[in-house]
Write an enzyme that holds these catalytic residues in place. Structure first.
Site, short mmCIF file in Angstrom:
data_model
loop_
_atom_site.label_atom_id
_atom_site.label_comp_id
_atom_site.label_asym_id
_atom_site.label_seq_id
_atom_site.Cartn_x
_atom_site.Cartn_y
_atom_site.Cartn_z
N CYS A 2 6.29 44.32 -93.20
CA CYS A 2 7.71 44.32 -93.44
C CYS A 2 7.97 44.91 -94.81
O CYS A 2 7.05 45.08 -95.61
CB CYS A 2 8.24 42.89 -93.40
SG CYS A 2 7.65 41.99 -91.96
N ARG A 27 8.26 50.58 -92.91
CA ARG A 27 7.32 49.46 -92.82
C ARG A 27 7.60 48.54 -91.63
O ARG A 27 6.81 47.66 -91.31
CB ARG A 27 7.38 48.63 -94.11
CG ARG A 27 7.13 49.45 -95.36
CD ARG A 27 7.24 48.58 -96.58
NE ARG A 27 6.19 47.60 -96.60
CZ ARG A 27 4.97 47.81 -97.07
NH1 ARG A 27 4.67 48.96 -97.59
NH2 ARG A 27 4.06 46.86 -97.05
N TRP A 74 8.79 43.84 -89.28
CA TRP A 74 7.89 44.23 -88.20
C TRP A 74 7.29 42.92 -87.72
O TRP A 74 6.53 42.28 -88.43
CB TRP A 74 6.80 45.17 -88.73
CG TRP A 74 5.91 45.68 -87.65
CD1 TRP A 74 6.16 46.74 -86.81
CD2 TRP A 74 4.62 45.18 -87.28
NE1 TRP A 74 5.11 46.91 -85.95
CE2 TRP A 74 4.15 45.97 -86.22
CE3 TRP A 74 3.83 44.14 -87.74
CZ2 TRP A 74 2.92 45.75 -85.60
CZ3 TRP A 74 2.59 43.91 -87.12
CH2 TRP A 74 2.15 44.73 -86.07
N ASN A 98 6.52 39.39 -96.46
CA ASN A 98 5.75 40.42 -95.78
C ASN A 98 4.32 39.91 -95.68
O ASN A 98 3.72 39.60 -96.71
CB ASN A 98 5.80 41.72 -96.59
CG ASN A 98 4.82 42.76 -96.08
OD1 ASN A 98 4.52 42.79 -94.89
ND2 ASN A 98 4.34 43.61 -96.97
N GLY A 99 3.79 39.80 -94.46
CA GLY A 99 2.41 39.35 -94.31
C GLY A 99 2.29 38.34 -93.19
O GLY A 99 3.16 38.23 -92.33
N GLU A 482 -7.13 62.11 -81.23
CA GLU A 482 -5.86 62.10 -81.98
C GLU A 482 -4.71 62.53 -81.05
O GLU A 482 -3.62 61.96 -81.09
CB GLU A 482 -5.97 63.04 -83.20
CG GLU A 482 -4.67 63.37 -83.91
CD GLU A 482 -4.00 62.17 -84.58
OE1 GLU A 482 -4.55 61.06 -84.54
OE2 GLU A 482 -2.89 62.37 -85.12
N LYS A 486 -1.46 60.25 -80.20
CA LYS A 486 -0.09 60.72 -80.45
C LYS A 486 0.78 60.53 -79.20
O LYS A 486 1.92 60.10 -79.29
CB LYS A 486 -0.09 62.22 -80.82
CG LYS A 486 -0.49 62.50 -82.26
CD LYS A 486 0.69 62.31 -83.18
CE LYS A 486 0.28 62.18 -84.63
NZ LYS A 486 -0.47 60.95 -84.96
N GLU A 489 1.52 56.78 -78.70
CA GLU A 489 2.45 56.14 -79.64
C GLU A 489 3.86 56.70 -79.54
O GLU A 489 4.82 55.99 -79.82
CB GLU A 489 1.92 56.16 -81.08
CG GLU A 489 1.67 57.50 -81.70
CD GLU A 489 0.95 57.42 -83.06
OE1 GLU A 489 0.98 56.37 -83.71
OE2 GLU A 489 0.37 58.44 -83.47
N HIS A 505 -19.36 60.39 -66.53
CA HIS A 505 -19.81 58.99 -66.62
C HIS A 505 -18.64 58.02 -66.43
O HIS A 505 -18.67 56.92 -66.94
CB HIS A 505 -20.51 58.75 -67.96
CG HIS A 505 -21.71 59.63 -68.15
ND1 HIS A 505 -22.84 59.51 -67.38
CD2 HIS A 505 -21.92 60.68 -68.98
CE1 HIS A 505 -23.72 60.43 -67.73
NE2 HIS A 505 -23.18 61.16 -68.71
N LYS A 604 4.74 52.25 -90.02
CA LYS A 604 3.98 53.29 -90.71
C LYS A 604 2.86 52.71 -91.56
O LYS A 604 1.80 53.29 -91.68
CB LYS A 604 4.92 54.12 -91.57
CG LYS A 604 4.21 55.23 -92.31
CD LYS A 604 4.84 56.57 -92.04
CE LYS A 604 3.97 57.71 -92.45
NZ LYS A 604 3.08 58.16 -91.37
C1 G6P Z 1 -0.31 53.12 -88.70
C2 G6P Z 1 0.43 54.44 -88.58
C3 G6P Z 1 -0.54 55.56 -88.28
C4 G6P Z 1 -1.61 55.62 -89.35
C5 G6P Z 1 -2.33 54.27 -89.48
C6 G6P Z 1 -3.24 54.24 -90.70
O1 G6P Z 1 -0.83 52.75 -87.47
O2 G6P Z 1 1.40 54.34 -87.55
O3 G6P Z 1 0.16 56.80 -88.25
O4 G6P Z 1 -2.56 56.60 -89.01
O5 G6P Z 1 -1.37 53.23 -89.67
O6 G6P Z 1 -2.44 54.33 -91.83
P1 G6P Z 1 -2.95 54.79 -93.27
O7 G6P Z 1 -1.74 54.69 -94.15
O8 G6P Z 1 -4.03 53.84 -93.66
O9 G6P Z 1 -3.45 56.18 -93.12
#
Ligand code: G6P
Length: 609
Positions: A2, A27, A74, A98-99, A482, A486, A489, A505, A604
């Site tokens: 948060c 956040r 969050w 936050n936490g 990746e 993407k 998400e 496999h 994020k």
């Molecule tokens: C979250 C974000 C991702 C990011 C990951 C790691 O899940 O949504 O986009 O890759 O955290 O974040 P960092 O700030 O450690 O790269």
């Protein structure tokens, strides 16, 4: 994850707190709230959903006070709802958190036995109850906080206020970030600097176990035991990163298009243009120490982890040093063996990811040097690391990482060269050749961005697939993962990234006419093998989207869609092939009507385990 803000000062607290929350919305964005002291009471306004919902509710509200706190959430304990939104108020106390309080069940039972009426499902409200109970014995906020601190197990950054102390805020932390902003006539507390940078450039970074008491425009920092601590005020030279979409419909696509610049900015400080060689000065190790490294650990989460996997390929191939790349949340629970002469590389855009930070601390405790690759300077991980490589990507707003991903890849390109040089594995000519490849990458990424139109037009068709398999071999395999991440998400569609050779496999069983297979198969030494894997998928009805280089008759025949990237070697190809998988996820998500900048359930910066 948060975001929290606290403010004391002469400006309208509503404006200051909402400006801060806007900067912190990355956040968490499932509910938000403020509590502002107004004529002797804390007026609390909370709203479910994005910050804009709270903003709307607040337009009709007037506040006359000078003290307030705010929160953007969050959800961890308790679903997103107004009832669970912060601030939590119990008696005279209001707080934002936050936490995660890990001993929440135990505290809840104890408080209920004690007669507390608990209104929300959150762990945070329990802290407000503890404080309210304590204030009856010690009517001042600071001693009350110090008294309840030993009861809190877990991660927290908390700002609390007491209706009876209209000039006081107390904040304390263990884990998630918290900073104090010192203004000439005002005081600020926030989860990060961007939240307050338009008001003050003087910042105190609080460390775990510290408690700050703001009284009017003065402040004191204490240890958890109440011992006064001297903390330096750091003058930052940041400006408010006024987040603007610059004419793009979303931050994410703007950031995808910023990748050529992000890569150029990341590599620029480390390339000697005159000699076309790599010079990395902030590794935290001199040349001798670097040459003595015998093992490298790369630890990260999410997209950053996939950059680490690419780094593993690059470093092992160029420098011949064994590399282990791990997900941070697994690393410390697998009791890793960290031999002497190891180097630990953490990768984190935010520099705040709780699991990555914990892994950094584990490595440091084992006496291993830590090299941080991060975007946010002076973030928690950056501050703890011995060496630093900065992404220099500028603020990344989109929750799904794009330009930070590319910037990191390019730093890993350069680091693998630096490591190989230290190990005597590269001739000058080879080094210069690799440097030229990375120097060429920004312009090549620009060319790849022309595919945007293709994905925009194709999204309506692509979104009808039941699922997506992303396949790659070698250095392309992490990019396949990746790509799948993407799509998950952003488009909320089922997608998996697989090593192409593993198809037989298990995953081949998934293939039918409704399954799209995205094949990352540029012309390199693995190309022929990739074609065989595509034949296998094609024979089972898979619909193939090939991302390759140049032209190949057979490949074009097998593929339902064929996209050609500029010619590049294995070393920089990940930088090029990640762009189409980003564009695919972005356009499919947009065509499904999703919020691409703030996908559901995500945040994020993940500052909880
Ligand atoms: C979250 C974000 C991702 C990011 C990951 C790691 O899940 O949504 O986009 O890759 O955290 O974040 P960092 O700030 O450690 O790269």
């Amino acid at each position: 994850m948060c975001g929290i803000v606290g403010y004391y000062g002469p400006k309208n607290p509503k404006e200051v707190i909402m400006t801060g929350l806007k900067a912190l919305e990355y956040r968490g964005y499932d509910s938000a709230g403020v509590a502002i002291l107004d004529k002797g009471v804390f007026k609390r306004v909370r709203a479910e959903g994005k910050l804009s919902n709270l903003s709307e509710k607040l337009t009709a509200e007037d506040f006359n006070g000078h003290l307030g706190i705010g929160h953007t959430r969050w959800a961890t304990h308790g679903k997103p709802s107004e009832r669970n939104a912060h601030p939590h108020t119990v008696g005279d106390v209001s707080l934002v958190h936050n936490g995660i309080i890990e001993n929440y069940m135990e505290l809840r039972e104890e408080l209920i036995k004690d007669g507390a009426v608990i209104e929300s499902d959150t762990d945070s409200e329990l802290v407000a109850h503890l404080l309210n109970r304590q204030l009856k014995k010690t009517p001042d906020l600071l001693p009350a906080v110090l008294a309840i601190l030993p009861r809190l197990v877990g991660a927290y950054a908390i700002v609390c206020v007491n209706v009876k102390q209209p000039e006081t805020m107390v904040a304390f932390k263990n884990g998630p970030p918290l900073i104090l902003g010192v203004g000439s006539d005002a005081m600020y507390i926030a989860s990060d600097v961007q939240a307050i940078v338009s008001y003050t450039k003087n910042v105190v970074y609080l460390e775990d176990g510290e408690v700050v008491e703001v009284k009017g425009t003065g402040y004191k920092v204490f240890s958890a035991k109440g011992k006064p601590t001297d903390k330096p005020v750091v003058e930052i030279n940041w400006t408010a990163d006024v987040a603007s979409k610059g004419g793009f419909p979303h931050f994410m696509v703007k950031e995808i298009f910023e990748q050529p610049r992000a890569v150029a900015q990341a590599i620029q400080p480390h390339i000697n243009l005159a000699s076309t060689t790599v010079e990395m000065f902030e590794l935290g190790l001199d040349q001798k120490a670097l040459s003595e490294i015998e093992r490298i650990f790369i630890v990260a989460c999410g997209s950053s982890y996939y950059t680490g996997l690419v780094g593993e390929y690059m470093i092992e191939r160029l420098a011949r040093v064994p590399v282990e790349c791990d997900i941070a949340s697994e690393f410390r629970y697998r009791h890793p063996v960290l031999p002497k002469n190891s180097l630990f590389i953490s990768i984190s855009q935010s520099g705040e990811t709780a699991d990555t930070l914990a892994a950094v601390r584990l490595a440091k405790a084992a006496g291993v040097k830590v090299l941080s690759i991060c975007n946010v300077r002076r973030s928690s991980i950056d501050r703890e690391a011995d060496g630093h490589l900065y992404m220099n990507a500028g603020t990344e707003v989109g929750v799904a990482s794009t330009k930070a991903f590319s910037a990191t890849l390019s730093l890993l390109n350069l680091f693998s060269i630096a490591m190989a040089k230290a190990k005597g594995k590269l001739t000058l000519a080879e080094e210069q050749d690799y440097v030229r490849q990375i120097q060429a990458a920004p312009a090549q990424i620009e060319t790849v961005l022309n595919l945007d139109k293709w994905f925009k037009e194709g999204a309506d068709q692509l979104k009808n697939f039941r699922g997506f398999l992303y396949l790659g071999r070698g250095v392309h395999y992490p990019i396949a993962m990746e790509g799948a991440l993407k799509l998950k998400e952003l488009a909320y569609m089922h997608a998996e990234g697989y090593a192409a050779g593993e198809m037989k496999h298990g995953p081949l069983a998934l293939i039918d006419d409704d399954m799209a297979v995205v094949m990352l198969a540029p012309h390199d030494e693995l190309f022929e093998k990739s074609i065989s894997n595509m034949e296998e998928a094609k024979a089972r009805g898979g619909q193939i989207l090939s991302i390759s280089t140049g032209h190949n008759k057979r490949l074009e025949e097998i593929s339902n869609f064929y996209l050609a990237l500029p010619e590049a070697g294995w070393f920089t190809m990940p930088l090029l092939e990640v762009v189409p998988v980003q564009l695919l996820a972005y356009h499919v998500a947009v065509s499904l009507g999703h919020d691409v900048d703030q996908p559901r359930n995500l945040a994020k910066s993940v500052t909880v385990e």
